[in-house]
Every structure is written in structure tokens, then in C-alpha cells.
Motif scaffolding. Structure first.
Motif, PDB file in Angstrom:
ATOM      1  N   PHE A 116       0.800  -1.146  -0.010  1.00 15.07           N
ATOM      2  CA  PHE A 116       0.171   0.077   0.053  1.00 15.07           C
ATOM      3  C   PHE A 116       1.036   1.138   0.191  1.00 15.07           C
ATOM      4  N   HIS A 117       2.015   1.248   0.631  1.00 15.00           N
ATOM      5  CA  HIS A 117       2.899   2.124   0.566  1.00 15.00           C
ATOM      6  C   HIS A 117       3.515   2.617  -0.849  1.00 15.00           C
ATOM      7  N   GLU A 118       3.658   1.801  -1.599  1.00 14.58           N
ATOM      8  CA  GLU A 118       4.330   1.786  -2.824  1.00 14.58           C
ATOM      9  C   GLU A 118       2.976   2.280  -3.846  1.00 14.58           C
ATOM     10  N   ARG A 119       1.831   1.838  -3.706  1.00 10.74           N
ATOM     11  CA  ARG A 119       0.809   2.083  -4.440  1.00 10.74           C
ATOM     12  C   ARG A 119       0.539   3.557  -4.228  1.00 10.74           C
ATOM     13  N   ALA A 120       0.344   3.939  -2.823  1.00  9.65           N
ATOM     14  CA  ALA A 120       0.065   5.418  -2.448  1.00  9.65           C
ATOM     15  C   ALA A 120       1.032   6.375  -3.042  1.00  9.65           C
ATOM     16  N   LEU A 121       2.330   6.095  -2.998  1.00 11.42           N
ATOM     17  CA  LEU A 121       3.309   6.976  -3.768  1.00 11.42           C
ATOM     18  C   LEU A 121       3.329   7.143  -5.185  1.00 11.42           C
ATOM     19  N   ALA A 122       2.813   6.170  -5.747  1.00 14.50           N
ATOM     20  CA  ALA A 122       2.561   5.766  -7.313  1.00 14.50           C
ATOM     21  C   ALA A 122       1.469   6.746  -7.855  1.00 14.50           C
ATOM     22  N   THR A 123       0.630   6.857  -6.973  1.00 12.42           N
ATOM     23  CA  THR A 123      -0.784   7.738  -7.255  1.00 12.42           C
ATOM     24  C   THR A 123      -0.818   9.017  -6.767  1.00 12.42           C
ATOM     25  N   ARG A 124       0.238   9.595  -6.310  1.00 11.17           N
ATOM     26  CA  ARG A 124       0.085  10.864  -5.449  1.00 11.17           C
ATOM     27  C   ARG A 124       0.058  11.946  -6.375  1.00 11.17           C
ATOM     28  N   TYR A 125       0.162  11.786  -7.456  1.00 13.19           N
ATOM     29  CA  TYR A 125       0.192  13.138  -8.430  1.00 13.19           C
ATOM     30  C   TYR A 125      -1.323  13.386  -8.744  1.00 13.19           C
ATOM     31  N   ASP A 126      -2.257  12.701  -8.173  1.00 13.30           N
ATOM     32  CA  ASP A 126      -3.500  13.062  -8.363  1.00 13.30           C
ATOM     33  C   ASP A 126      -3.974  12.797  -6.827  1.00 13.30           C
ATOM     34  N   PRO A 127      -3.844  13.712  -6.073  1.00 15.67           N
ATOM     35  CA  PRO A 127      -3.647  13.382  -4.473  1.00 15.67           C
ATOM     36  C   PRO A 127      -5.147  13.374  -3.935  1.00 15.67           C
ATOM     37  N   THR A 128      -6.228  14.170  -4.599  1.00 16.83           N
ATOM     38  CA  THR A 128      -7.516  13.713  -4.193  1.00 16.83           C
ATOM     39  C   THR A 128      -8.305  12.880  -4.718  1.00 16.83           C
ATOM     40  N   SER A 129      -7.723  11.992  -5.501  1.00 12.47           N
ATOM     41  CA  SER A 129      -8.429  10.875  -6.401  1.00 12.47           C
ATOM     42  C   SER A 129      -8.854   9.949  -5.179  1.00 12.47           C
ATOM     43  N   LEU A 130      -9.990   9.067  -5.507  1.00  9.45           N
ATOM     44  CA  LEU A 130     -10.321   8.080  -4.600  1.00  9.45           C
ATOM     45  C   LEU A 130      -9.266   7.008  -4.582  1.00  9.45           C
ATOM     46  N   THR A 131      -8.687   6.738  -5.633  1.00  7.17           N
ATOM     47  CA  THR A 131      -7.511   5.570  -5.837  1.00  7.17           C
ATOM     48  C   THR A 131      -6.569   6.044  -4.747  1.00  7.17           C
ATOM     49  N   HIS A 132      -5.967   7.214  -5.079  1.00  5.16           N
ATOM     50  CA  HIS A 132      -4.749   7.810  -4.052  1.00  5.16           C
ATOM     51  C   HIS A 132      -5.332   7.563  -2.670  1.00  5.16           C
ATOM     52  N   LEU A 133      -6.369   8.281  -2.268  1.00  8.65           N
ATOM     53  CA  LEU A 133      -6.759   8.434  -0.816  1.00  8.65           C
ATOM     54  C   LEU A 133      -7.086   7.057  -0.300  1.00  8.65           C
TER      55      LEU A 133
END
Length: 329
Positions: free
Chosen positions: A144-161
């Protein structure tokens, strides 16, 4: 103790001149009785200053500008304050070469964490080996740490959060039952981050080697705006949320490793302003000096390229965090 003595003690605690804003932050964190005084409140109520921070700042400008104890260098903005006749220790400039940062913050700079900085730099490889030999953190905590970092450039997206929320849960931030830390609902976290979208995008362009008071103010706004923990302490949870959005400027901070290593205890005073100042101090006076050392920076870059062997080396500041953990292993 008089206010002038408080300011004098703060300025004398470092070899470098300090800005009034830096002195203000230290007063708020280390001498809270001198912040939000009745005089400050009266001046704000009368409209002399817009808030308590500016009332305290005005008091600092007054005391340093009218006392022979202090020397004010007004050639820079904000001005720099030192003690009259205060002799700063000589510092040897760092050499910059290869893949070293564009701007180096000297590791020799005197901070309250100087001994800890030297310890980490002197034992970097040993602590790094100890961290990975322990194999303590695997499974969902890494995924989950790696996935959170990979999606960080859309920080308000449902996936990232969702990935951030899952990361914190897998990192032990939500304990079932009566005791232990508790996280707020996902909706509360999501709504709080939505309002910070612009600030987060701005902060994602920051470089830890080029910080300013304006940039710290942006980070403070994010820190104070994120709502993730239901329990009293904010520092640990918010630093971990921010790390997964801003890994190049905010490291994850916790009690057992970070605070025990740097401060010898796990105590956190539950006050949003005080917790922000503590996080800023830890980052600016420990993490940034370590990460800015030219030799360490080059070594960290090499580790980060070997993702299969060192999957937790996801940013330079996370490498520093890994070494802190490794020191306890």
C-alpha cells in the motif's frame, strides 16, 4: 524570566543568525507561556495585528531592534538576528560533485540534533543493512505504501486516498478495541484533503534543499488541514499522510523510532500548533541536514535505484527514516 531573556537564549542556541519568524516558532514551541499573552490578545482585539502570531512577531522585532544585546542584519529580508559580539564557529564548506544536490545544507551546521546527524552519517551502511536484515515491514505495509506513492500526483483521487488510508491502517495507526490509536472515517480524510488540493500540488514542486518561510507556511497549511486521526495526537498520522503525497519533503514520523532516536522519549504534546513546530524542527534540523550531505545523498541515490533489493528506499528522506529504524534493529 523576561521575554528578552527568552529571545536571547533562543538566538544563542544556534551558531547561525535567526530570522524573527524562526525565533517566533521557537518561542511558541519551547516557551508557550510567552505566546498568546493578555497583551497579545488585546492588540489583536484592537486591530493592531491580524492574529496572535503577528502580535508575537511584533514583540520580537521590538525587543531585538531596541536592545544592545542583539545585532540585526537588515541587508536580507527577513532580517537576520544574532547576539552582539556572538562568535560563530567556523564551518568548512561542503564539496559538491557528481550527483550531489544543487545546494548543500552543511552537515556541520549546529542544531540540537548534531550528534544524531553525525551518528546516522557515520553508520549509514551499517544501519541500512540492519534495516533490511530485520525484514520487519513487508506484506500490505509495503504494497500500500508503494501504491500510495505511485498515485500521489492525483492526491484527491479516490484511488490515491484509499491507498493512503490503507497504508496508515497497515502501519498500525488504527487499533481495534478500546485502546490504541484510532483513525477517522475515510470520508473525513477525503473531505479534508479535497480542500487542500491546490496547496498539495504546489508543495509537490518543493525541493528540501531550497526551503523558505513561504514554503514552510504552505506545508503548515496542509499539516493543519489534514484530518485523519480521531485520537489526540496529530503529528504521527499527518506526517504519514503527507509523506505519501510529498515524499521529497516530508518523511514519516513516529514515536517509537523517530522521537525515541532524536529526543530519547515518545512524548508528544497534543496541540496542533506545537505538533507542527515539532515536525518542522525535526525535518529542518535533522532530516534535511542528513539528506543534504553530499556523500550520503549519492549513496541514497544508488540504493534507490536497486528497488528489488531495497524496496523501502522510495525517497531520500525515506532512506534517512529507514536508517533511524535500522539503528534500533
Amino acid at each position: 524570566m523576561k521575554f528578552s531573556d527568552v529571545v536571547k537564549n533562543i538566538v544563542s542556541s544556534t551558531s547561525d543568525p535567526m530570522t524573527p519568524q524562526e525565533i517566533r516558532d521557537q518561542v511558541k514551541m519551547k516557551h508557550p507561556d510567552f505566546y498568546g499573552t493578555p497583551a497579545h490578545h488585546r492588540n489583536v482585539e484592537k486591530g493592531h495585528y491580524k492574529d496572535l502570531d503577528h502580535a508575537l512577531l511584533a514583540q520580537i522585532y521590538t525587543i531585538t531592534g531596541t536592545s544592545d544585546t542583539f545585532q540585526c542584519d537588515k541587508s536580507t529580508k527577513p532580517m537576520k538576528i544574532s547576539l552582539t559580539g556572538f562568535e560563530k564557529p567556523l564551518r568548512r564548506p561542503m564539496e559538491v560533485s557528481g550527483t550531489a544536490p544543487r545546494r548543500i545544507v552543511p552537515a556541520e551546521r549546529k542544531t540540537k540534533y548534531n550528534d544524531k546527524i553525525r551518528e546516522i552519517l557515520s553508520n549509514a551502511e551499517r544501519y541500512h543493512d540492519a534495516y533490511y536484515k530485520a525484514e520487519t515491514f513487508r506484506g500490505p505495509s509495503l504494497y500500500f505504501h508503494e501504491r500510495a506513492l505511485a498515485t500521489r500526483y492525483d492526491p484527491t483521487s479516490l484511488t490515491h486516498l484509499e491507498y493512503v488510508y490503507a497504508t496508515l491502517a497497515s502501519w498500525g495507526m488504527h487499533r481495534m478495541g478500546r485502546g490504541g490509536s484510532k483513525m477517522r472515517s475515510f470520508q473525513v480524510l477525503s473531505q479534508s484533503v479535497q480542500t487542500l488540493k491546490g496547496r498539495i500540488a504546489e508543495a509537490q514542486t518543493f525541493d528540501f534543499r531550497e526551503m523558505s518561510e513561504i514554503k514552510w507556511a504552505v506545508l503548515k497549511e496542509i499539516f493543519c488541514g489534514v484530518k485523519v486521526m480521531a485520537s489526540g495526537t496529530t503529528l504521527v498520522g499527518n506526517s504519514k499522510v503527507m509523506h505519501h503525497m510529498l515524499p521529497n519533503i516530508i518523511p514519516p514520523i513516529d514515536r517509537e523510532y523517530t522521537l525515541r532516536f532524536l529526543r530519547g522519549n515518545t512524548t508528544i504534546r497534543n496541540d496542533l500548533e506545537i505538533e507542527w513546530l515539532l515536525m518542522k524542527e525535526i525535518i529542518s534540523q535533522f532530516f534535511i541536514p542528513v539528506a543534504s550531505d553530499a556523500t550520503f545523498y549519492s549513496k541514497a541515490e544508488q540504493w534507490m535505484k536497486r528497488n528489488e533489493a531495497y524496496p523501502w528506499d522510495t525517497s531520500v528522506l525515506k532512506v534517512v527514516d529507514n536508517l533511524v529504524i535500522g539503528s534500533k534493529k
